[in-house]
Design a protein around this motif. Structure first.
Motif, PDB file in Angstrom:
ATOM      1  N   ARG A 214       3.825  -5.148  -6.553  1.00 45.13           N
ATOM      2  CA  ARG A 214       4.670  -6.359  -6.642  1.00 45.13           C
ATOM      3  C   ARG A 214       5.206  -6.742  -5.262  1.00 45.13           C
ATOM      4  NH1 ARG A 214      10.032  -7.199  -6.789  1.00 45.13           N
ATOM      5  NH2 ARG A 214      10.426  -4.959  -6.650  1.00 45.13           N
ATOM      6  N   MET A 215       5.659  -5.710  -4.523  1.00 43.59           N
ATOM      7  CA  MET A 215       6.238  -6.004  -3.200  1.00 43.59           C
ATOM      8  C   MET A 215       5.171  -6.499  -2.229  1.00 43.59           C
ATOM      9  SD  MET A 215       8.824  -2.922  -2.539  1.00 43.59           S
ATOM     10  CE  MET A 215      10.236  -2.716  -3.586  1.00 43.59           C
ATOM     11  N   ILE A 216       4.046  -5.792  -2.187  1.00 46.35           N
ATOM     12  CA  ILE A 216       2.986  -6.190  -1.250  1.00 46.35           C
ATOM     13  C   ILE A 216       2.402  -7.535  -1.678  1.00 46.35           C
ATOM     14  CG2 ILE A 216       0.680  -5.615  -0.368  1.00 46.35           C
ATOM     15  CD1 ILE A 216       1.434  -2.654  -0.700  1.00 46.35           C
ATOM     16  N   GLY A 217       2.126  -7.659  -2.975  1.00 49.36           N
ATOM     17  CA  GLY A 217       1.454  -8.850  -3.494  1.00 49.36           C
ATOM     18  C   GLY A 217       2.304 -10.110  -3.425  1.00 49.36           C
ATOM     19  N   ASN A 218       3.575  -9.979  -3.124  1.00 46.35           N
ATOM     20  CA  ASN A 218       4.400 -11.170  -2.923  1.00 46.35           C
ATOM     21  C   ASN A 218       4.393 -11.612  -1.466  1.00 46.35           C
ATOM     22  OD1 ASN A 218       5.230 -12.004  -5.467  1.00 46.35           O
ATOM     23  ND2 ASN A 218       6.783 -10.408  -5.578  1.00 46.35           N
ATOM     24  N   GLU A 219       3.741 -10.798  -0.607  1.00 46.36           N
ATOM     25  CA  GLU A 219       3.699 -11.167   0.818  1.00 46.36           C
ATOM     26  C   GLU A 219       2.290 -11.207   1.400  1.00 46.36           C
ATOM     27  OE1 GLU A 219       6.577  -9.365   3.367  1.00 46.36           O
ATOM     28  OE2 GLU A 219       7.979  -9.047   1.709  1.00 46.36           O
ATOM     29  N   HIS A 220       1.374 -10.442   0.776  1.00 48.18           N
ATOM     30  CA  HIS A 220       0.017 -10.336   1.336  1.00 48.18           C
ATOM     31  C   HIS A 220      -1.011 -10.430   0.220  1.00 48.18           C
ATOM     32  CE1 HIS A 220       1.379  -8.906   5.297  1.00 48.18           C
ATOM     33  NE2 HIS A 220       2.359  -8.342   4.611  1.00 48.18           N
ATOM     34  N   LYS A 221      -2.274 -10.706   0.649  1.00 46.96           N
ATOM     35  CA  LYS A 221      -3.344 -10.723  -0.348  1.00 46.96           C
ATOM     36  C   LYS A 221      -3.643  -9.285  -0.773  1.00 46.96           C
ATOM     37  CE  LYS A 221      -6.191 -13.181   2.135  1.00 46.96           C
ATOM     38  NZ  LYS A 221      -7.528 -13.623   2.510  1.00 46.96           N
ATOM     39  N   LEU A 222      -3.562  -9.063  -2.055  1.00 48.25           N
ATOM     40  CA  LEU A 222      -3.731  -7.713  -2.586  1.00 48.25           C
ATOM     41  C   LEU A 222      -4.748  -7.741  -3.720  1.00 48.25           C
ATOM     42  CD1 LEU A 222      -2.687  -4.723  -3.215  1.00 48.25           C
ATOM     43  CD2 LEU A 222      -1.017  -5.813  -4.726  1.00 48.25           C
TER      44      LEU A 222
ATOM     45  N   TYR B  35      -4.881  -5.750   1.387  1.00 46.26           N
ATOM     46  CA  TYR B  35      -4.578  -4.444   0.796  1.00 46.26           C
ATOM     47  C   TYR B  35      -5.389  -4.287  -0.497  1.00 46.26           C
ATOM     48  CZ  TYR B  35      -0.248  -4.208   3.617  1.00 46.26           C
ATOM     49  OH  TYR B  35       0.687  -4.172   4.636  1.00 46.26           O
ATOM     50  N   ILE B  36      -5.754  -3.034  -0.783  1.00 45.65           N
ATOM     51  CA  ILE B  36      -6.344  -2.713  -2.091  1.00 45.65           C
ATOM     52  C   ILE B  36      -5.514  -1.585  -2.686  1.00 45.65           C
ATOM     53  CG2 ILE B  36      -8.308  -1.540  -3.204  1.00 45.65           C
ATOM     54  CD1 ILE B  36     -10.188  -3.174  -1.610  1.00 45.65           C
ATOM     55  N   ALA B  37      -5.189  -1.704  -3.968  1.00 50.23           N
ATOM     56  CA  ALA B  37      -4.425  -0.630  -4.622  1.00 50.23           C
ATOM     57  C   ALA B  37      -5.176  -0.136  -5.840  1.00 50.23           C
ATOM     58  CB  ALA B  37      -3.058  -1.152  -5.044  1.00 50.23           C
ATOM     59  N   CYS B  38      -5.188   1.163  -6.034  1.00 50.00           N
ATOM     60  CA  CYS B  38      -5.732   1.705  -7.277  1.00 50.00           C
ATOM     61  C   CYS B  38      -5.058   3.027  -7.605  1.00 50.00           C
ATOM     62  CB  CYS B  38      -7.242   1.831  -7.237  1.00 50.00           C
ATOM     63  SG  CYS B  38      -7.875   2.831  -5.938  1.00 50.00           S
ATOM     64  N   ASP B  39      -5.057   3.319  -8.897  1.00 56.82           N
ATOM     65  CA  ASP B  39      -4.376   4.515  -9.399  1.00 56.82           C
ATOM     66  C   ASP B  39      -5.406   5.643  -9.481  1.00 56.82           C
ATOM     67  OD1 ASP B  39      -2.121   5.762 -10.284  1.00 56.82           O
ATOM     68  OD2 ASP B  39      -2.135   4.924 -12.293  1.00 56.82           O
ATOM     69  N   GLU B  40      -4.993   6.824  -9.117  1.00 54.32           N
ATOM     70  CA  GLU B  40      -5.779   8.036  -9.313  1.00 54.32           C
ATOM     71  C   GLU B  40      -7.180   8.008  -8.709  1.00 54.32           C
ATOM     72  OE1 GLU B  40      -5.607   9.532 -13.270  1.00 54.32           O
ATOM     73  OE2 GLU B  40      -3.447   9.288 -13.368  1.00 54.32           O
ATOM     74  N   LEU B  41      -7.216   7.949  -7.415  1.00 50.27           N
ATOM     75  CA  LEU B  41      -8.487   8.140  -6.719  1.00 50.27           C
ATOM     76  C   LEU B  41      -8.767   9.641  -6.756  1.00 50.27           C
ATOM     77  CD1 LEU B  41     -10.097   5.948  -5.272  1.00 50.27           C
ATOM     78  CD2 LEU B  41      -9.186   6.770  -3.134  1.00 50.27           C
ATOM     79  N   THR B  42     -10.012   9.998  -7.002  1.00 46.45           N
ATOM     80  CA  THR B  42     -10.283  11.448  -7.101  1.00 46.45           C
ATOM     81  C   THR B  42     -11.083  11.931  -5.893  1.00 46.45           C
ATOM     82  OG1 THR B  42     -11.983  10.783  -8.648  1.00 46.45           O
ATOM     83  CG2 THR B  42     -10.011  11.784  -9.581  1.00 46.45           C
TER      84      THR B  42
ATOM     85  N   LYS C  59      -6.401  -2.247   3.978  1.00 45.32           N
ATOM     86  CA  LYS C  59      -5.494  -1.108   3.820  1.00 45.32           C
ATOM     87  C   LYS C  59      -5.530  -0.648   2.372  1.00 45.32           C
ATOM     88  CE  LYS C  59      -2.933  -3.187   7.445  1.00 45.32           C
ATOM     89  NZ  LYS C  59      -2.133  -4.341   7.761  1.00 45.32           N
ATOM     90  N   ILE C  60      -5.646   0.648   2.192  1.00 44.03           N
ATOM     91  CA  ILE C  60      -5.794   1.157   0.824  1.00 44.03           C
ATOM     92  C   ILE C  60      -4.532   1.906   0.394  1.00 44.03           C
ATOM     93  CG2 ILE C  60      -6.993   3.280   1.580  1.00 44.03           C
ATOM     94  CD1 ILE C  60      -8.629   3.049  -1.053  1.00 44.03           C
ATOM     95  N   ILE C  61      -4.165   1.707  -0.859  1.00 44.07           N
ATOM     96  CA  ILE C  61      -3.020   2.425  -1.420  1.00 44.07           C
ATOM     97  C   ILE C  61      -3.477   3.036  -2.726  1.00 44.07           C
ATOM     98  CG2 ILE C  61      -0.690   2.145  -2.368  1.00 44.07           C
ATOM     99  CD1 ILE C  61      -0.487  -0.192  -0.356  1.00 44.07           C
ATOM    100  N   PHE C  62      -3.310   4.314  -2.880  1.00 43.52           N
ATOM    101  CA  PHE C  62      -3.771   4.944  -4.114  1.00 43.52           C
ATOM    102  C   PHE C  62      -2.904   6.149  -4.447  1.00 43.52           C
ATOM    103  CE2 PHE C  62      -5.989   8.663  -2.410  1.00 43.52           C
ATOM    104  CZ  PHE C  62      -6.126   8.320  -1.079  1.00 43.52           C
ATOM    105  N   THR C  63      -3.104   6.674  -5.634  1.00 45.39           N
ATOM    106  CA  THR C  63      -2.328   7.837  -6.071  1.00 45.39           C
ATOM    107  C   THR C  63      -3.296   8.984  -6.339  1.00 45.39           C
ATOM    108  OG1 THR C  63      -2.514   7.447  -8.436  1.00 45.39           O
ATOM    109  CG2 THR C  63      -0.730   6.294  -7.314  1.00 45.39           C
ATOM    110  N   ALA C  64      -2.768  10.190  -6.367  1.00 46.25           N
ATOM    111  CA  ALA C  64      -3.583  11.356  -6.749  1.00 46.25           C
ATOM    112  C   ALA C  64      -2.663  12.435  -7.289  1.00 46.25           C
ATOM    113  CB  ALA C  64      -4.373  11.881  -5.553  1.00 46.25           C
TER     114      ALA C  64
END
Ligand code: ATP
Ligand code: MG
Length: 285
Positions: free
Chosen positions: A164-172, A220-227, A242-247
């Motif tokens: 939400r924060m990134i996507g209100n300022e940059h293409k995500l 930016y690209i965001a995704c949940d649970e990159l393995t 720029k990539i944002i992900f969780t693990a």
């Protein structure tokens, strides 16, 4: 002030028949519940922000299978992939995971039968919970962020707010494989993931990242649970996205050893722990 809201308008309880009614009439508020655990013949357990609650109600095996049918809109064959993977995402991005007896064919898990347990993870929008990460993702040298933590540490919730924060300022571009982040329905995101955000709903990570970099020109690209895989991180690195992900990770040392970190696509790692969604450690790579 943090603003928490259960995702989606539909009550998750409506999928659960009379068990849902019992939970709804209990003294526990939906806004406090993080997980609803149903096990055939055993008491319903609620994991809440205030601790664990054990109810007297025990679902029968028939009630458990009725819940599964209701998750799948009474069309199990349309949910073959989900049944095999052991989860269905409900409206609102709530994740219903389940287990039972494995049906193995040619050495591989074909599907699950006689489902005995269901775990519904309640999704919530907690606006402001990613504030602590703003400085990292908007800093000049930022390349990529790994949000690491144990199961239930709040990774998806923090990622949703960060989108939400990134996507209100940059293409995500959000690769929302399990529809948990944006909770899209008929092409519309139910959750606020920002106005400059494109959601690739239900896409696999690899195909989603490939398509996003090819046609959506995201910053930016965001995704949940990159393995374990690293190809998509390479792709982001090479295209300057720029990539944002969780693990899932137990400790910072373990996170640093993930193959994806070796690609150089990540400049920062944060560990969530302590209180839900709280950053307890940060490493700059
Ligand atoms: N700051 C918070 N305050 C209150 N509840 C929270 C907070 N952060 C997360 N939660 C709740 O805790 C539960 C777990 O959060 P979440 O699904 O984000 O964890 P996760 O780390 O992604 O788990 P998993 O690894 O199983 O995917 C959810 O019900 C979520 O709404
Ligand atoms: Mg998660």
């Amino acid at each position: 002030m943090i603003n928490a809201k259960i995702c989606g308008n539909e009550s998750v309880l409506s999928y659960l028949g009379t068990i849902g009614t019992v939970i709804g009439r209990s003294k526990y508020r939906m806004s406090d519940i993080c997980e609803i655990r149903l096990r055939a013949g055993l008491p319903v357990v609620l994991e809440t922000v205030r601790g664990r609650a054990v109810l007297e109600r025990r679902p029968s095996p028939d009630e458990i299978s009725e819940c599964i049918k209701s998750f799948c809109h009474y069309s199990l064959h349309s949910f073959e992939r989900e049944l095999k993977e052991g989860y269905v995402t409900l409206k609102g991005g709530h994740r219903a995971g389940f287990c039972g007896s494995a049906v193995i064919k040619n050495g591989e898990l074909e599907t699950i039968k006689n489902i005995s347990s269901i775990n519904i993870r309640i999704a919530r929008e907690i606006k402001g919970c990613a504030e602590q990460l703003k400085n990292i993702v908007f800093s000049e040298n930022f390349r990529g962020l790994l949000i690491a933590g144990k199961p239930m540490s709040g990774k998806t919730t923090v990622l949703r707010d960060l989108c939400r924060m990134i996507g209100n300022e940059h293409k995500l571009a959000v690769i929302d494989t399990r529809s948990e982040i944006a909770a899209s329905h008929e092409g519309v995101s139910r959750n606020d993931v920002g106005i400059f955000t494109d959601v690739l709903d239900g896409y696999g990570k690899q195909e989603g990242i490939e398509i996003a970099t090819r046609v959506l020109s995201p910053e930016y690209i965001a995704c949940d649970e990159l393995t374990g895989e690293t190809e998509y991180a390479d792709l982001c690195l090479n295209s300057g996205v720029k990539i944002i992900f969780t693990a899932h990770c137990d400790a910072m040392e373990q996170a640093k050893k993930l193959p994806v970190i070796q690609t150089g696509a990540v400049s920062d790692i944060v560990m969530l722990g302590g209180r839900m969604g709280q950053v307890t450690e940060r490493a700059v790579i």
